[in-house]
Design a protein around this motif. Structure first.
Motif, PDB file in Angstrom:
ATOM      1  N   GLY A 165     -74.994  36.743  10.085  1.00 41.49           N
ATOM      2  CA  GLY A 165     -74.730  35.772   8.871  1.00 41.49           C
ATOM      3  C   GLY A 165     -73.324  35.307   8.870  1.00 41.49           C
ATOM      4  O   GLY A 165     -72.910  34.703   7.653  1.00 41.49           O
ATOM      5  N   ALA A 166     -72.521  35.566   9.770  1.00 43.41           N
ATOM      6  CA  ALA A 166     -71.094  35.241   9.716  1.00 43.41           C
ATOM      7  C   ALA A 166     -70.784  33.481  10.101  1.00 43.41           C
ATOM      8  O   ALA A 166     -71.682  32.927  10.662  1.00 43.41           O
ATOM      9  CB  ALA A 166     -70.148  35.999  10.865  1.00 43.41           C
ATOM     10  N   THR A 167     -69.795  33.058   9.667  1.00 45.46           N
ATOM     11  CA  THR A 167     -69.531  31.681  10.261  1.00 45.46           C
ATOM     12  C   THR A 167     -68.520  32.039  11.280  1.00 45.46           C
ATOM     13  O   THR A 167     -67.571  32.784  11.434  1.00 45.46           O
ATOM     14  CB  THR A 167     -68.385  31.185   8.961  1.00 45.46           C
ATOM     15  N   VAL A 168     -68.899  31.318  12.488  1.00 43.19           N
ATOM     16  CA  VAL A 168     -68.315  31.648  13.689  1.00 43.19           C
ATOM     17  C   VAL A 168     -67.813  30.400  14.331  1.00 43.19           C
ATOM     18  O   VAL A 168     -68.260  29.166  14.272  1.00 43.19           O
ATOM     19  CB  VAL A 168     -69.589  31.697  14.857  1.00 43.19           C
ATOM     20  N   ILE A 169     -66.402  30.674  14.726  1.00 41.24           N
ATOM     21  CA  ILE A 169     -65.589  29.560  15.454  1.00 41.24           C
ATOM     22  C   ILE A 169     -65.450  29.819  16.771  1.00 41.24           C
ATOM     23  O   ILE A 169     -65.091  30.889  16.945  1.00 41.24           O
ATOM     24  CB  ILE A 169     -64.190  29.564  14.771  1.00 41.24           C
ATOM     25  N   ALA A 170     -65.902  29.135  17.714  1.00 42.20           N
ATOM     26  CA  ALA A 170     -65.815  29.067  19.012  1.00 42.20           C
ATOM     27  C   ALA A 170     -64.568  28.732  19.743  1.00 42.20           C
ATOM     28  O   ALA A 170     -64.292  27.630  19.589  1.00 42.20           O
ATOM     29  CB  ALA A 170     -66.850  28.491  19.600  1.00 42.20           C
ATOM     30  N   GLY A 171     -63.951  29.689  20.165  1.00 42.40           N
ATOM     31  CA  GLY A 171     -62.425  29.378  20.567  1.00 42.40           C
ATOM     32  C   GLY A 171     -62.712  29.037  22.045  1.00 42.40           C
ATOM     33  O   GLY A 171     -62.972  30.271  22.741  1.00 42.40           O
ATOM     34  N   VAL A 172     -62.094  28.110  22.572  1.00 40.71           N
ATOM     35  CA  VAL A 172     -62.243  27.670  24.045  1.00 40.71           C
ATOM     36  C   VAL A 172     -61.055  26.814  24.519  1.00 40.71           C
ATOM     37  O   VAL A 172     -60.147  26.605  23.558  1.00 40.71           O
ATOM     38  CB  VAL A 172     -63.617  26.884  24.348  1.00 40.71           C
ATOM     39  N   ARG A 173     -60.959  26.529  25.677  1.00 38.52           N
ATOM     40  CA  ARG A 173     -59.993  25.438  26.414  1.00 38.52           C
ATOM     41  C   ARG A 173     -60.477  24.026  26.015  1.00 38.52           C
ATOM     42  O   ARG A 173     -61.666  23.929  25.558  1.00 38.52           O
ATOM     43  CB  ARG A 173     -59.694  25.691  27.545  1.00 38.52           C
ATOM     44  N   LYS A 174     -59.613  22.984  25.900  1.00 37.79           N
ATOM     45  CA  LYS A 174     -59.807  21.718  25.532  1.00 37.79           C
ATOM     46  C   LYS A 174     -60.832  21.270  26.553  1.00 37.79           C
ATOM     47  O   LYS A 174     -61.906  20.584  26.173  1.00 37.79           O
ATOM     48  CB  LYS A 174     -58.611  20.686  25.829  1.00 37.79           C
ATOM     49  N   LYS A 175     -60.924  21.442  27.922  1.00 35.69           N
ATOM     50  CA  LYS A 175     -61.950  21.100  28.808  1.00 35.69           C
ATOM     51  C   LYS A 175     -63.202  21.772  28.447  1.00 35.69           C
ATOM     52  O   LYS A 175     -64.340  21.246  29.229  1.00 35.69           O
ATOM     53  CB  LYS A 175     -61.470  21.378  30.196  1.00 35.69           C
ATOM     54  N   GLN A 176     -63.308  22.565  27.644  1.00 31.19           N
ATOM     55  CA  GLN A 176     -64.784  23.271  27.553  1.00 31.19           C
ATOM     56  C   GLN A 176     -65.497  22.808  26.109  1.00 31.19           C
ATOM     57  O   GLN A 176     -66.297  23.312  25.735  1.00 31.19           O
ATOM     58  CB  GLN A 176     -64.624  25.052  27.200  1.00 31.19           C
ATOM     59  N   LEU A 177     -64.817  22.086  25.314  1.00 32.78           N
ATOM     60  CA  LEU A 177     -65.318  21.661  24.106  1.00 32.78           C
ATOM     61  C   LEU A 177     -66.725  21.183  23.943  1.00 32.78           C
ATOM     62  O   LEU A 177     -67.438  21.555  23.233  1.00 32.78           O
ATOM     63  CB  LEU A 177     -64.281  20.436  23.265  1.00 32.78           C
ATOM     64  N   LYS A 178     -67.042  20.265  25.052  1.00 32.94           N
ATOM     65  CA  LYS A 178     -68.160  19.715  25.037  1.00 32.94           C
ATOM     66  C   LYS A 178     -69.309  20.779  25.183  1.00 32.94           C
ATOM     67  O   LYS A 178     -70.311  20.920  24.444  1.00 32.94           O
ATOM     68  CB  LYS A 178     -68.448  18.737  25.975  1.00 32.94           C
ATOM     69  N   GLU A 179     -69.154  21.739  26.184  1.00 34.60           N
ATOM     70  CA  GLU A 179     -69.969  22.737  26.575  1.00 34.60           C
ATOM     71  C   GLU A 179     -69.991  23.742  25.216  1.00 34.60           C
ATOM     72  O   GLU A 179     -70.991  24.438  24.761  1.00 34.60           O
ATOM     73  CB  GLU A 179     -69.391  23.726  27.736  1.00 34.60           C
ATOM     74  N   ALA A 180     -68.977  24.016  24.495  1.00 36.29           N
ATOM     75  CA  ALA A 180     -68.900  25.033  23.535  1.00 36.29           C
ATOM     76  C   ALA A 180     -69.618  24.423  22.302  1.00 36.29           C
ATOM     77  O   ALA A 180     -70.155  25.198  21.435  1.00 36.29           O
ATOM     78  CB  ALA A 180     -67.570  25.271  23.053  1.00 36.29           C
ATOM     79  N   ALA A 181     -69.833  23.242  22.164  1.00 35.37           N
ATOM     80  CA  ALA A 181     -70.499  22.540  21.064  1.00 35.37           C
ATOM     81  C   ALA A 181     -72.143  22.788  21.181  1.00 35.37           C
ATOM     82  O   ALA A 181     -72.695  22.555  20.170  1.00 35.37           O
ATOM     83  CB  ALA A 181     -70.346  20.910  21.201  1.00 35.37           C
ATOM     84  N   GLU A 182     -72.343  23.341  22.234  1.00 33.88           N
ATOM     85  CA  GLU A 182     -73.894  23.530  22.457  1.00 33.88           C
ATOM     86  C   GLU A 182     -74.231  24.893  22.430  1.00 33.88           C
ATOM     87  O   GLU A 182     -75.581  25.265  22.646  1.00 33.88           O
ATOM     88  CB  GLU A 182     -74.265  23.016  23.814  1.00 33.88           C
ATOM     89  N   ILE A 183     -73.246  25.877  22.072  1.00 35.58           N
ATOM     90  CA  ILE A 183     -73.645  27.408  21.873  1.00 35.58           C
ATOM     91  C   ILE A 183     -74.212  27.929  20.663  1.00 35.58           C
ATOM     92  O   ILE A 183     -74.429  29.115  20.562  1.00 35.58           O
ATOM     93  CB  ILE A 183     -72.552  28.089  22.634  1.00 35.58           C
ATOM     94  N   GLY A 184     -74.181  27.140  19.666  1.00 37.40           N
ATOM     95  CA  GLY A 184     -74.477  27.463  18.549  1.00 37.40           C
ATOM     96  C   GLY A 184     -73.535  27.838  17.305  1.00 37.40           C
ATOM     97  O   GLY A 184     -73.957  28.545  16.236  1.00 37.40           O
ATOM     98  N   ALA A 185     -72.387  27.767  17.597  1.00 38.53           N
ATOM     99  CA  ALA A 185     -71.166  28.035  16.703  1.00 38.53           C
ATOM    100  C   ALA A 185     -70.980  27.248  15.582  1.00 38.53           C
ATOM    101  O   ALA A 185     -71.572  26.195  15.745  1.00 38.53           O
ATOM    102  CB  ALA A 185     -69.863  28.236  17.374  1.00 38.53           C
ATOM    103  N   ASP A 186     -70.541  27.471  14.689  1.00 38.75           N
ATOM    104  CA  ASP A 186     -70.430  26.651  13.219  1.00 38.75           C
ATOM    105  C   ASP A 186     -69.205  25.634  13.558  1.00 38.75           C
ATOM    106  O   ASP A 186     -69.086  24.523  13.225  1.00 38.75           O
ATOM    107  CB  ASP A 186     -70.168  27.417  12.052  1.00 38.75           C
ATOM    108  N   GLU A 187     -68.116  26.139  14.339  1.00 37.53           N
ATOM    109  CA  GLU A 187     -67.026  25.223  14.683  1.00 37.53           C
ATOM    110  C   GLU A 187     -66.574  25.419  16.005  1.00 37.53           C
ATOM    111  O   GLU A 187     -66.887  26.702  16.600  1.00 37.53           O
ATOM    112  CB  GLU A 187     -65.859  25.395  13.577  1.00 37.53           C
ATOM    113  N   VAL A 188     -65.833  24.465  16.463  1.00 37.84           N
ATOM    114  CA  VAL A 188     -65.289  24.631  17.929  1.00 37.84           C
ATOM    115  C   VAL A 188     -63.810  24.355  18.015  1.00 37.84           C
ATOM    116  O   VAL A 188     -63.502  23.454  17.180  1.00 37.84           O
ATOM    117  CB  VAL A 188     -66.007  23.811  18.974  1.00 37.84           C
TER     118      VAL A 188
END
Length: 302
Positions: A165-188
């Motif tokens: 039930g947490a709010t999740v921020i996916a921390g990644v590199r710039k080049k991974q932003l598109k991929e990270a948008a698909e993993i279910g986090a609330d923010e990237v």
């Protein structure tokens, strides 16, 4: 049997495909005919000697932590398993055609999940799950940043935190932003974007699967009384943040958690991407590819 044997620390070429004696099981063990193992960072760090302080290899040795396969023999005191069962486990010495697994640490592969693909799950999913549940101890309504969110550990941590039930921020590199948008986090969030990082306020917790300078930066984003949890070592500047609790997490066998995570993968709740499947005898090639980074799981198929 055949196995991938390491006689000395060094590069991927030190992994040799050789004949070795079949392992013997104890009364509480299973003998598993390998369907697949997988390549994890700890494997190539054990091979190179980088991890010899924590995980020394007794030469000649067989490395590997993930295993999936078919039960061939069952120890005399084992219940709940029989020959022919499909199992997976976080084990040891798994780069081999036959692997001994304590029955108490073996999970049944859920019906519908490919037994070869199941080898991608044990180490990374259990590590990511523990990073959240035992490391950050995140609660519903709190915010956690998962650093390295597109990796296997990171994806598992994101899913575990969302389930909590947490709010999740996916921390990644710039080049991974598109991929990270698909993993279910609330923010990237791009961790290598200085402007974006400056806008990040204080958060309840960080779940770190990256380490290094990134970890040193992120610990400063944890609020007083918050938690910085890591699976790759604590940041060197941790003592400069005495109000932040720091936790170092290691994976351990957990059958109930592994079976739940495998069921979630089967249901499509999250996934561990598989980049390639190669023969077990080509483990050196697989490690060389994985060590370069930027790819999904490498499975070593027996």
């Amino acid at each position: 049997m055949k196995a991938v044997v390491l006689h000395e620390y060094g590069g991927p070429d030190k992994l040799k495909w050789e004949d070795v004696d079949d392992p013997k099981i104890g009364e509480n063990d299973l003998l598993v005919r390998l369907s697949a193992s997988s390549v994890n960072p700890v494997d190539y760090k054990m091979r190179s000697g980088a991890a010899k302080e924590r995980f020394p290899v007794e030469f000649p040795g067989i490395i590997g932590r993930d295993v999936s396969g078919i039960v061939r023999e069952v120890g005399s005191k084992v219940t709940g398993f029989e020959p022919g069962d499909k199992v997976m486990a976080l084990a040891n010495h798994t780069y081999a055609e036959l692997v001994v697994v304590p029955a108490a640490e073996a999970a049944h592969v859920p019906e519908g999940l490919d037994v070869v693909e199941a080898a991608a799950l044990p180490l990374v999913t259990l590590t990511g799950e523990r990073l959240i549940t035992l490391g950050t101890k995140i609660q519903a309504g709190q915010t956690v940043l998962v650093a390295g969110a597109t990796g296997g550990v990171g994806r598992s941590a994101v899913w575990t935190a969302k389930k909590a039930g947490a709010t999740v921020i996916a921390g990644v590199r710039k080049k991974q932003l598109k991929e990270a948008a698909e993993i279910g986090a609330d923010e990237v969030l791009a961790l290598d974007d200085d402007e974006a990082m400056e806008k990040l306020g204080f958060i309840d917790a960080v779940a770190d699967a990256v380490g290094g300078e990134t970890a040193e930066m992120l610990i400063g984003k944890v609020k007083q009384g918050g938690i910085f949890a890591s699976v790759v070592g604590l940041p060197s500047n941790a003592k400069m943040h005495p109000t932040v609790h720091v936790e170092l997490v290691r994976a351990k066998p957990d059958v109930a958690a592994l079976e739940t995570l495998a069921a979630d993968v089967l249901a499509g709740k999250f996934k561990i991407p598989i980049d390639r499947m190669i023969p077990l005898e080509d483990a050196g090639e697989g490690q060389a590819a994985a060590e370069k980074g930027g790819i999904g799981k490498v499975l070593l198929v027996g």
